[in-house]
Design an enzyme around this catalytic site. Structure first.
Site, PDB file in Angstrom:
ATOM      1  N   ASN A  12     -52.080  68.692  84.205  1.00  0.00           N
ATOM      2  CA  ASN A  12     -52.317  69.937  83.465  1.00  0.00           C
ATOM      3  C   ASN A  12     -51.150  70.301  82.546  1.00  0.00           C
ATOM      4  O   ASN A  12     -51.348  70.658  81.385  1.00  0.00           O
ATOM      5  CB  ASN A  12     -52.600  71.088  84.438  1.00  0.00           C
ATOM      6  CG  ASN A  12     -53.865  70.850  85.246  1.00  0.00           C
ATOM      7  OD1 ASN A  12     -54.597  69.890  84.973  1.00  0.00           O
ATOM      8  ND2 ASN A  12     -54.116  71.684  86.228  1.00  0.00           N
TER       9      ASN A  12
ATOM     10  N   HIS B 206     -66.024  87.502  38.013  1.00  0.00           N
ATOM     11  CA  HIS B 206     -67.478  87.299  38.131  1.00  0.00           C
ATOM     12  C   HIS B 206     -67.930  86.029  37.414  1.00  0.00           C
ATOM     13  O   HIS B 206     -69.056  85.939  36.950  1.00  0.00           O
ATOM     14  CB  HIS B 206     -68.264  88.498  37.583  1.00  0.00           C
ATOM     15  CG  HIS B 206     -67.748  89.818  38.063  1.00  0.00           C
ATOM     16  ND1 HIS B 206     -68.161  90.403  39.234  1.00  0.00           N
ATOM     17  CD2 HIS B 206     -66.790  90.648  37.551  1.00  0.00           C
ATOM     18  CE1 HIS B 206     -67.515  91.548  39.408  1.00  0.00           C
ATOM     19  NE2 HIS B 206     -66.658  91.724  38.410  1.00  0.00           N
TER      20      HIS B 206
ATOM     21  N   SER C 186     -73.098  57.257  38.915  1.00  0.00           N
ATOM     22  CA  SER C 186     -74.365  57.407  39.617  1.00  0.00           C
ATOM     23  C   SER C 186     -75.055  56.052  39.638  1.00  0.00           C
ATOM     24  O   SER C 186     -74.911  55.252  38.712  1.00  0.00           O
ATOM     25  CB  SER C 186     -75.223  58.425  38.863  1.00  0.00           C
ATOM     26  OG  SER C 186     -76.584  58.171  39.088  1.00  0.00           O
TER      27      SER C 186
ATOM     28  N   LYS D 274     -73.282  59.360  34.076  1.00  0.00           N
ATOM     29  CA  LYS D 274     -72.616  60.264  35.009  1.00  0.00           C
ATOM     30  C   LYS D 274     -71.204  59.857  35.410  1.00  0.00           C
ATOM     31  O   LYS D 274     -70.909  58.684  35.581  1.00  0.00           O
ATOM     32  CB  LYS D 274     -73.447  60.401  36.287  1.00  0.00           C
ATOM     33  CG  LYS D 274     -74.785  61.041  36.060  1.00  0.00           C
ATOM     34  CD  LYS D 274     -74.697  62.540  35.944  1.00  0.00           C
ATOM     35  CE  LYS D 274     -74.654  63.119  37.317  1.00  0.00           C
ATOM     36  NZ  LYS D 274     -75.036  64.504  37.370  1.00  0.00           N
TER      37      LYS D 274
ATOM     38  N   GLU E  92     -65.630  67.386  45.392  1.00  0.00           N
ATOM     39  CA  GLU E  92     -66.859  67.743  46.111  1.00  0.00           C
ATOM     40  C   GLU E  92     -66.726  67.454  47.602  1.00  0.00           C
ATOM     41  O   GLU E  92     -67.128  68.248  48.453  1.00  0.00           O
ATOM     42  CB  GLU E  92     -68.060  66.988  45.538  1.00  0.00           C
ATOM     43  CG  GLU E  92     -68.503  67.526  44.187  1.00  0.00           C
ATOM     44  CD  GLU E  92     -69.685  66.773  43.605  1.00  0.00           C
ATOM     45  OE1 GLU E  92     -70.380  66.071  44.354  1.00  0.00           O
ATOM     46  OE2 GLU E  92     -69.901  66.872  42.384  1.00  0.00           O
TER      47      GLU E  92
ATOM     48  N   TYR F 178     -55.881  76.231  84.424  1.00  0.00           N
ATOM     49  CA  TYR F 178     -56.505  75.109  83.739  1.00  0.00           C
ATOM     50  C   TYR F 178     -57.966  74.943  84.164  1.00  0.00           C
ATOM     51  O   TYR F 178     -58.300  75.074  85.335  1.00  0.00           O
ATOM     52  CB  TYR F 178     -55.753  73.799  84.050  1.00  0.00           C
ATOM     53  CG  TYR F 178     -56.424  72.593  83.413  1.00  0.00           C
ATOM     54  CD1 TYR F 178     -56.146  72.215  82.108  1.00  0.00           C
ATOM     55  CD2 TYR F 178     -57.389  71.872  84.118  1.00  0.00           C
ATOM     56  CE1 TYR F 178     -56.803  71.147  81.521  1.00  0.00           C
ATOM     57  CE2 TYR F 178     -58.050  70.797  83.541  1.00  0.00           C
ATOM     58  CZ  TYR F 178     -57.750  70.438  82.233  1.00  0.00           C
ATOM     59  OH  TYR F 178     -58.404  69.393  81.654  1.00  0.00           O
TER      60      TYR F 178
ATOM     61  N   GLN G 190     -60.489  69.842  78.094  1.00  0.00           N
ATOM     62  CA  GLN G 190     -60.530  68.469  77.591  1.00  0.00           C
ATOM     63  C   GLN G 190     -61.250  68.405  76.242  1.00  0.00           C
ATOM     64  O   GLN G 190     -61.057  67.500  75.455  1.00  0.00           O
ATOM     65  CB  GLN G 190     -61.236  67.581  78.618  1.00  0.00           C
ATOM     66  CG  GLN G 190     -61.225  66.109  78.284  1.00  0.00           C
ATOM     67  CD  GLN G 190     -61.597  65.271  79.490  1.00  0.00           C
ATOM     68  OE1 GLN G 190     -60.838  65.179  80.434  1.00  0.00           O
ATOM     69  NE2 GLN G 190     -62.773  64.675  79.459  1.00  0.00           N
TER      70      GLN G 190
ATOM     71  N   LYS H  22     -59.474  68.323  72.242  1.00  0.00           N
ATOM     72  CA  LYS H  22     -58.804  67.259  71.495  1.00  0.00           C
ATOM     73  C   LYS H  22     -59.542  66.773  70.259  1.00  0.00           C
ATOM     74  O   LYS H  22     -58.947  66.654  69.181  1.00  0.00           O
ATOM     75  CB  LYS H  22     -58.508  66.090  72.420  1.00  0.00           C
ATOM     76  CG  LYS H  22     -57.411  66.483  73.354  1.00  0.00           C
ATOM     77  CD  LYS H  22     -57.204  65.597  74.505  1.00  0.00           C
ATOM     78  CE  LYS H  22     -56.565  66.401  75.606  1.00  0.00           C
ATOM     79  NZ  LYS H  22     -57.434  67.483  76.150  1.00  0.00           N
TER      80      LYS H  22
HETATM   81  N1  ARG Z   1     -58.027  64.686  80.473  1.00  0.00           N
HETATM   82  C1  ARG Z   1     -57.648  65.994  80.876  1.00  0.00           C
HETATM   83  C2  ARG Z   1     -57.646  66.940  79.643  1.00  0.00           C
HETATM   84  O1  ARG Z   1     -57.720  66.472  78.588  1.00  0.00           O
HETATM   85  C3  ARG Z   1     -56.278  65.969  81.477  1.00  0.00           C
HETATM   86  C4  ARG Z   1     -56.015  67.046  82.465  1.00  0.00           C
HETATM   87  C5  ARG Z   1     -56.857  66.887  83.667  1.00  0.00           C
HETATM   88  N2  ARG Z   1     -56.550  67.804  84.676  1.00  0.00           N
HETATM   89  C6  ARG Z   1     -57.381  68.059  85.700  1.00  0.00           C
HETATM   90  N3  ARG Z   1     -56.993  68.913  86.562  1.00  0.00           N
HETATM   91  N4  ARG Z   1     -58.541  67.486  85.777  1.00  0.00           N
HETATM   92  O2  ARG Z   1     -57.580  68.147  79.767  1.00  0.00           O
END
Ligand code: ARG
Length: 483
Positions: free
Chosen positions: A134, A180, A301, A307, A314, A341, A346, A349
């Site tokens: 964690n 405008h 195009s 074009k 864009e 936690y 998770q 990410k």
């Molecule tokens: N893969 C987990 C995450 O990205 C890592 C931490 C996991 N901790 C747990 N108590 N399961 O958050």
């Protein structure tokens, strides 16, 4: 068993095959469990497919953690040295593409630790003393974001310098300014570009401010309550270049504010780029025809041979939506989560990785493209002239001669009507014609009715006059050299 999962970070649908069925030999905390993890659940809960991207940071954090444990006499010097050597070897294996990532080991942290134990034996099992995944994952993300922020800031700086260089070439280039999307008042192209520059100054500022809160170290919070080992969190913080250890262990493992802030700063940057994009797209259209976009940043195009499409702006405009989407995902991810936690985290990410990638790519494309934008000065000038852009200047002239502004507004409205009817700009009306509208008008009016006169008059701080824009660029150069 095989399962298809969509990997957001690499935009690939990947087929994950797990051989694990009933044998629970490698399961984390396996002694606690009588039953093996369901084969689908194992794949479903694993994050290694995307969090392996933080392997460098994970190893960096582990080396610092082991060093601190050794300095605090929690592990021996020999164990620490074996751990560091093992981690360096793993780093090489990962960089050479030899490392075998396993779904059974769930995430980047477990994969590296398992390999370490496999390489150095019992000492590897001592690395996790006084630590939890964690606080480990929170540390990895912060280290990762810190380095992404540096790259984003670098690309932002490149773009700012490119804009300054272009603005410098166009301090005298007159174009219409819009409100405008209708011609409003004449401005200089350099002034318009410096407006873009100002937006990016704020972005840089926000990025550096966000970095302050990213750069705080959660390690030592362990699972949530801290650890009973006599650790010294200042040592780890210093080894990793963090400004300080975090103040509360519960908050350390549950906080993702810094990630939301990062996505928010990123959303603002992308919103700015989307506005630049919209203007470039409009200006390069046949209807405006103000700029020439570099061929290398456009495509043709497949069906219409004439074009030349402004693909880069864009695409950047489109990508801005995606980053704002990530901001919303992260906010919703954290909403209502109880301390401390939760596995929900998770899910932080993929949006974060994609936010950083999108920002770096879009800023880089812009920084590469901006120096090659060509201004079609005559078209810009003609367009300003066609739009009665100096109407306000005529009103201001009458006010200076003693007329009340509201009356002057009315008089100029009549003059514009004559201009529209006879298809002439205000500066093309004769003195006699103008004097029909007000006896206050004399020969000197033409100094103010020209586009050049109009922009030159706006020479206070923040104004569009060529000399003011030159001064603004000089100030901006000083600011950039202090970055
Ligand atoms: N893969 C987990 C995450 O990205 C890592 C931490 C996991 N901790 C747990 N108590 N399961 O958050």
């Amino acid at each position: 068993m095989s399962v298809y999962l969509y990997n957001f970070a690499s935009f690939k649908l990947i087929l994950i095959t797990t051989t694990m069925t009933t044998v629970n030999s490698e399961k984390l905390s396996s002694a606690r469990f009588a039953e093996a993890t369901d084969a689908f659940v194992e794949v479903f809960t694993a994050s290694v497919d995307f969090d392996q991207r933080m392997a460098t940071q994970d190893i960096q954090g582990s080396i610092a953690h082991a060093t601190m444990l050794m300095r605090c006499n929690i592990i021996s010097k020999e164990d620490c040295e074996a751990i560091i050597a093992g981690l360096n070897q793993i780093s090489d294996e990962i960089n050479n593409g030899e490392f075998i990532w396993s779904i059974q080991q769930e995430d980047v942290h477990m994969n590296i630790e398992a390999r370490l134990t496999n390489l150095i034996g019992i000492a590897g099992k001592r690395l996790h003393t006084g630590r939890s995944r964690n606080d480990q994952v929170a540390t990895d993300i912060r280290l990762y974001l810190r380095s992404e922020i540096e790259q984003i800031s670098h690309q932002l700086t490149r773009l700012q310098n490119a804009i300054l260089n272009l603005a410098e070439q166009h301090t005298d280039t007159i174009m219409p300014g819009f409100t405008h999307l209708q011609v409003a008042q004449p401005i200089t192209f350099g002034h318009h570009l410096m407006a873009w520059f100002e937006m990016l100054v704020r972005d840089q500022d926000r990025l550096q401010d966000c970095k302050k809160r990213v750069n705080i170290m959660p390690l030592g919070a362990a699972a949530l309550a801290g650890t009973s080992y006599p650790i010294d969190r200042h040592i780890t913080a210093e080894l990793l270049g963090f400004s300080r250890p975090s103040a509360n262990s519960l908050d350390s493992v549950s906080d993702r504010d810094f990630a939301i802030e990062f996505a928010s700063v990123g959303s603002l940057i992308m919103m700015h780029l989307s506005r630049f994009s919209e203007e470039l797209i409009l200006w390069s259209s046949a209807q405006f025809d103000f700029i020439d976009m570099p061929d290398a940043f456009c495509t043709g195009s497949s069906i219409m041979p004439q074009k030349k499409n402004p693909d880069v702006p864009e695409l950047v405009r489109g990508k801005s939506g995606r980053v704002t989407g990530h901001l919303m995902s992260l906010l919703m991810l954290m909403k209502s989560q109880p301390l401390a936690y939760n596995k929900d985290n998770q899910e932080d990410k993929e949006p974060l990785f994609d936010t950083a990638d999108t920002l770096i790519n879009c800023l880089r494309a812009y920084a590469d493209m901006v120096p090659h934008i060509g201004a079609k000065k005559q078209n810009m000038y003609n367009s300003a002239k066609r739009g009665f852009a100096t109407a306000t200047d005529l009103a201001d002239y009458l006010v200076r001669k003693g007329m009340a502004f509201r009356d002057a507004h009315e008089v100029v409205g009549l003059a514009v009507r004559l201009g529209i009817d006879s298809q002439r700009d205000l500066s093309e009306l004769s003195l006699t014609e103008l004097q029909e509208f007000s006896a206050l008008i004399s020969e000197d009016v033409f100094e103010f009715l020209t586009l050049e006169g109009s922009v030159a008059a706006r020479k206070h701080i923040g104004g569009t006059a060529p000399e003011t824009v030159k001064a603004a660029i000089a100030t901006a150069r000083l600011l950039m050299s202090a970055l």
